[in-house]
Design an enzyme around this catalytic site. Structure first.
Site, mmCIF file in Angstrom:
data_model
loop_
_atom_site.group_PDB
_atom_site.id
_atom_site.type_symbol
_atom_site.label_atom_id
_atom_site.label_comp_id
_atom_site.label_asym_id
_atom_site.label_seq_id
_atom_site.Cartn_x
_atom_site.Cartn_y
_atom_site.Cartn_z
ATOM 1 N N TYR A 43 0.742 -1.265 -0.043
ATOM 2 C CA TYR A 43 0.115 0.048 -0.037
ATOM 3 C C TYR A 43 0.695 1.272 0.099
ATOM 4 O O TYR A 43 1.886 1.339 0.709
ATOM 5 C CB TYR A 43 -0.905 0.180 1.203
ATOM 6 C CG TYR A 43 -2.230 -0.881 1.056
ATOM 7 C CD1 TYR A 43 -2.266 -1.816 0.030
ATOM 8 C CD2 TYR A 43 -3.205 -1.056 2.199
ATOM 9 C CE1 TYR A 43 -3.410 -2.618 -0.265
ATOM 10 C CE2 TYR A 43 -4.337 -1.802 1.898
ATOM 11 C CZ TYR A 43 -4.456 -2.575 0.860
ATOM 12 O OH TYR A 43 -5.528 -3.504 0.734
HETATM 13 N N1 LIG Z 1 -7.600 -8.137 0.134
HETATM 14 C C1 LIG Z 1 -7.525 -7.257 -0.913
HETATM 15 O O1 LIG Z 1 -7.054 -7.622 -1.915
HETATM 16 C C2 LIG Z 1 -8.153 -5.942 -0.788
HETATM 17 C C3 LIG Z 1 -8.446 -5.348 -1.951
HETATM 18 C C4 LIG Z 1 -9.187 -4.152 -1.799
HETATM 19 C C5 LIG Z 1 -9.295 -3.384 -0.394
HETATM 20 N N2 LIG Z 1 -8.991 -4.237 0.614
HETATM 21 C C6 LIG Z 1 -9.198 -3.602 2.058
HETATM 22 O O2 LIG Z 1 -10.387 -3.260 2.302
HETATM 23 C C7 LIG Z 1 -10.488 -1.713 2.708
HETATM 24 C C8 LIG Z 1 -11.713 -1.301 2.546
HETATM 25 O O3 LIG Z 1 -12.037 -1.302 0.878
HETATM 26 P P1 LIG Z 1 -11.762 0.056 -0.033
HETATM 27 O O4 LIG Z 1 -11.138 0.948 0.490
HETATM 28 O O5 LIG Z 1 -11.389 -0.680 -1.395
HETATM 29 O O6 LIG Z 1 -13.398 0.466 -0.140
HETATM 30 P P2 LIG Z 1 -14.737 0.858 0.500
HETATM 31 O O7 LIG Z 1 -14.433 0.337 1.838
HETATM 32 O O8 LIG Z 1 -15.737 0.267 -0.284
HETATM 33 O O9 LIG Z 1 -14.759 2.254 0.070
HETATM 34 C C9 LIG Z 1 -14.150 2.991 0.919
HETATM 35 C C10 LIG Z 1 -13.881 4.624 0.187
HETATM 36 O O10 LIG Z 1 -15.296 5.024 0.052
HETATM 37 C C11 LIG Z 1 -15.392 6.385 0.645
HETATM 38 N N3 LIG Z 1 -16.358 6.351 1.783
HETATM 39 C C12 LIG Z 1 -16.048 5.670 2.909
HETATM 40 N N4 LIG Z 1 -16.919 5.785 4.029
HETATM 41 C C13 LIG Z 1 -17.764 6.768 3.392
HETATM 42 C C14 LIG Z 1 -19.025 7.523 3.789
HETATM 43 N N5 LIG Z 1 -19.561 7.091 5.125
HETATM 44 N N6 LIG Z 1 -19.438 8.093 3.018
HETATM 45 C C15 LIG Z 1 -19.180 8.384 1.804
HETATM 46 N N7 LIG Z 1 -18.142 8.000 1.485
HETATM 47 C C16 LIG Z 1 -17.498 7.145 2.050
HETATM 48 C C17 LIG Z 1 -13.866 6.702 0.957
HETATM 49 O O11 LIG Z 1 -13.376 7.340 -0.255
HETATM 50 P P3 LIG Z 1 -13.618 8.972 -0.962
HETATM 51 O O12 LIG Z 1 -13.860 9.728 0.183
HETATM 52 O O13 LIG Z 1 -12.342 9.058 -2.046
HETATM 53 O O14 LIG Z 1 -14.977 8.584 -2.095
HETATM 54 C C18 LIG Z 1 -13.161 5.526 1.143
HETATM 55 O O15 LIG Z 1 -11.890 5.621 0.949
HETATM 56 C C19 LIG Z 1 -9.302 -1.130 2.004
HETATM 57 O O16 LIG Z 1 -8.882 0.094 2.602
HETATM 58 C C20 LIG Z 1 -8.259 -2.415 2.139
HETATM 59 O O17 LIG Z 1 -7.834 -2.316 3.554
HETATM 60 C C21 LIG Z 1 -8.337 -5.372 0.384
#
Ligand SMILES: NC(=O)c1ccc[n+]([C@@H]2O[C@H](COP(=O)([O-])OP(=O)(O)OC[C@H]3O[C@@H](n4cnc5c(N)ncnc54)[C@H](OP(=O)(O)O)[C@@H]3O)[C@@H](O)[C@H]2O)c1
Length: 326
Positions: free
Chosen positions: A56
């Site tokens: 990351y």
């Molecule tokens: N194992 C893997 O391969 C893998 C892959 C992907 C992710 N992950 C892990 O999973 C975690 C979460 O997934 P993700 O970050 O991909 O996506 P997510 O949790 O589905 O979306 C997170 C994004 O949505 C927005 N957000 C979050 N809460 C909000 C709210 N209450 N209201 C409005 N917008 C909001 C923010 O971005 P904005 O403000 O820019 O809109 C935030 O960065 C990652 O951080 C990572 O640790 C793992």
């Protein structure tokens, strides 16, 4: 709170992919005070699992997510400090070929964190493209547990067949698998509905973690068919999915209104209702506050069934991670 081996896992965690990622998530170091506040708030409210990865951070910011987490965790003095669980994922880079490469990788993470890793996860399986590489890395992962370098071991992006193979190999040497993380949300039901990972996890005593539980922000309702969309890859994904996902967003909106919750809270509560630990990413204090509001209440069976029905009826879902195995 469920206990997987030596880990005390909370009902919900926090993802930190965005912390240090300029390319996809517009990270700027000026956000760090805000991210520190996000960390403190989460821990105070019992959201004590933080997911990161040694891959990351973009460009010169590689490792930034682990560094920030380490700084925040090591200076935190409030409630639940003893429950903080830092979960990193070690990448299956092509140059990591030996068991010992995992030991070096974990040392690197611990150095950036300034503390030991609590949960170490294999970020992805190489089974789809370089099967000869995989066992050395997995054996190296299990070595970390044997040597007491980590409290627990987990996998990420593994499907049930690969998971069962790894489970047997680890079991033979007395290493339990604590967690499996997959992309799981109302817009990515495939790992559970098609691959059945939840059932297998339950059989094997493994806790399921739901990553991207807000479908990269789409399930918060802040984007619509008329735009504006976020920049880059996320915008491209939005364009692919609208207007096909409108019925799901309408359903989430209606339930949120009747519950006096936000759509993000309903989407996260759905994950919890399915027995998974969601790890939504949060970039601002406001987002973290809102996401914490997914705790302490439960959608009823009718609401869960309605969300399932609409989610299943969609023509399109989020694209699956290319590393997800069967
Ligand atoms: N194992 C893997 O391969 C893998 C892959 C992907 C992710 N992950 C892990 O999973 C975690 C979460 O997934 P993700 O970050 O991909 O996506 P997510 O949790 O589905 O979306 C997170 C994004 O949505 C927005 N957000 C979050 N809460 C909000 C709210 N209450 N209201 C409005 N917008 C909001 C923010 O971005 P904005 O403000 O820019 O809109 C935030 O960065 C990652 O951080 C990572 O640790 C793992």
């Amino acid at each position: 709170m469920s206990t997987a081996n030596q880990l005390a896992l909370p009902t919900m965690g926090c993802g930190t992919w965005a912390w240090g990622n300029r390319l996809l998530w517009d990270y700027d170091p000026r956000m760090d005070d805000q991210l520190h506040a996000v960390f403190d708030l989460c821990v105070a409210y019992g959201v004590t699992l933080f997911d990161t990865g040694d891959s990351y951070g973009t460009g010169r910011l590689k490792g930034r997510s682990e560094e920030l987490l380490g700084q925040f965790a090591n200076t935190y003095r409030g409630s639940n400090a003893d429950r903080i669980c830092i979960a990193t994922k070690l990448a299956a880079y092509p140059w990591r070929l030996t068991r010992s490469s995992m030991a070096s990788a974990c040392e690197g993470s611990a150095r950036r964190l300034g503390r030991k890793v609590d949960l170490v996860q294999m970020h992805w399986s190489t089974a789809n493209y370089a099967p000869w590489q995989e066992w050395a890395l997995l054996d190296g992962l299990a070595d970390l547990y044997d040597r007491g370098e980590v409290k627990a071991v987990g996998l990420s992006n593994y499907g049930p067949k690969r998971l069962q193979k790894v489970y047997q190999r680890f079991r033979d040497r007395g290493v339990p698998i604590a967690t499996l993380q997959v992309q799981y949300s109302l817009l990515s039901t495939y790992p559970v509905s098609e691959l059945n990972v939840k059932e297998i996890c339950d059989e094997l005593g493994i806790q399921l973690i739901a990553y991207s539980p807000l479908a990269l922000g789409l399930l918060t309702g802040k984007y619509s068919a008329n735009g504006p969309y976020p920049k880059g890859l996320r915008g491209f994904l939005c364009k692919q999915l609208f207007p096909a996902i409108d019925p799901l967003l309408d359903c989430l909106r209606a339930i949120a209104r009747s519950r006096q919750k936000t759509m993000a809270q309903v989407a996260l509560n759905w994950c919890i209702g399915k027995g998974a630990i969601p790890i939504p990413g949060a970039k601002t204090l406001e987002q973290a506050k809102q996401n914490i509001g997914a705790l302490g209440w439960q959608l009823d069976a009718g609401e869960m069934a309605e969300l399932d029905r609409v989610s299943e009826s969609l023509d399109k879902q989020m694209v699956q991670n290319i590393f997800q195995t069967r």
